[in-house]
Design an enzyme around this catalytic site. Sequence first.
Site: not given
Ligand code: SD4
Length: 330
Positions: A189, A217-220, A240-241, A243
Site C-alpha cells: 500500500t 474483502r476490505v483491509g485496513d 501497511t502490511g 491489514g
Molecule cells: C491491506 N494493508 O489491504 C493493506 C495492504 C498493504 O502493504 O498495506 N500492503 O491489508
Amino acid sequence: MDTRRSFIKKSAVLIPAISVANSVFSKEIMQEKMIPVVISTWNHGLPANEAAWQILEKGGWSLDAVEAGVRVPEADPEVITVGYGGIPDANGKVTLDACIMDEKGRAGSVTFLESIKHPISVARLVMEITPHVMLSGDGALKFALQNGFKKDNLLTPKMNAEWKKWKKEKKAFSSKINIENQHEDNHDTIGMLAIDSAGRISGACTTSGMGFKLHGRVGDSPIIGAGLFVDGEVGGAVATGSGELVMKTLGSFLVVELMRNGKSPSEACEEAVRRIAHKIPDYQNHQVGFIALKKNGEYGSSCIQPGFNFALKTNAETKLVDVEAWMKTL
Ligand code: SD4
C-alpha cells in the site's frame, strides 16, 4: 516485479538531530528544516513524494499534496499493489480501498471500489460533499460516476495473466506478505503523511489490498484509525502490511495516541508493533509497518519483519529509509 529490496539495507536514522531544541532560535531552525515534510511507504513513495513536494514547496495545502502524491502510484501499472494495474482478487477483479484525512479531522473513504483509477480522489470527494465518511462497492462507484469520474479497466494484461496462473496452480491463499526472502509481492500500500509550511498535517492511504483476496474483502487501508489517522494537534500515522492485524489493533489511531502521550514517532510505531505481537499469535507470519509524523515534523517508523522502507522528502533531503525490524531487536 518489485525493486524495493534492491535498496541498501541500513538502519533508519529516524529523528533528525536538534541539539538546542529549547531556544526560540533552534525552534525556528527546526521549523525551517523540518517543515514542509512528506513521508510515504515503500520505494514507490519516492516519485509520489516528488508530486506532493511540487505542492508543498509552493506553500500549498498538505491535503492537496497527499492526494497528488498517492495518485502517482495509483496511475502507474508497474505498481501492482495500488490502483490501476493492481493485483486482482480471487475473482479476477481489481477492487480498491482508499482514505484521506486532514488537519481538522475531516475524513473520507472508499472501499471495495472497482473501475476507478483514482480512489483517493473519490475518497476526498466523499469527505467534501457528503455528510458521510465511507462509501463502499457499488454505491461508491455510482457516487464516483455521478461526480464525473470515468470507468477504466484496471486489470492490466500482465495482472490478468498472473491471476490465471494463480487460478490454475490453485495455490492456497496466503496472507504472508512483505517478508524479506519469503515475499509474495502481494501487498504494498502507499500511505503518505505531509505537513505543509503552515504546519497543517494531512494523510492519504490507497491500495488494491491483499493479492487474490476473497471478493469483497476490505483491509485496513480505508479504515480511519486503522490504515490512517491524523490529529492536527498531534500528528499522523499510516500502516501497511497485513491489514487484518492492523484492524484488530486499530494501529494508526494507537500510534497517534501514543504520540499524544509523549512518545516519539519511532517509539509510538514500535509500541504499536509490540501490541500486535502481544495480541496476535501468528504475527511472525506477517508484516506490518507503520510510519508516523509529529506536528513538529519529527518522523519515525517501525515494522515487524525486515524488508520495510519509507520515502522521505524535506528541504534538506530526499531519501529512502530502511526500517529496522522489531523482530530483529528481540
Ligand atoms: C491491506 N494493508 O489491504 C493493506 C495492504 C498493504 O502493504 O498495506 N500492503 O491489508
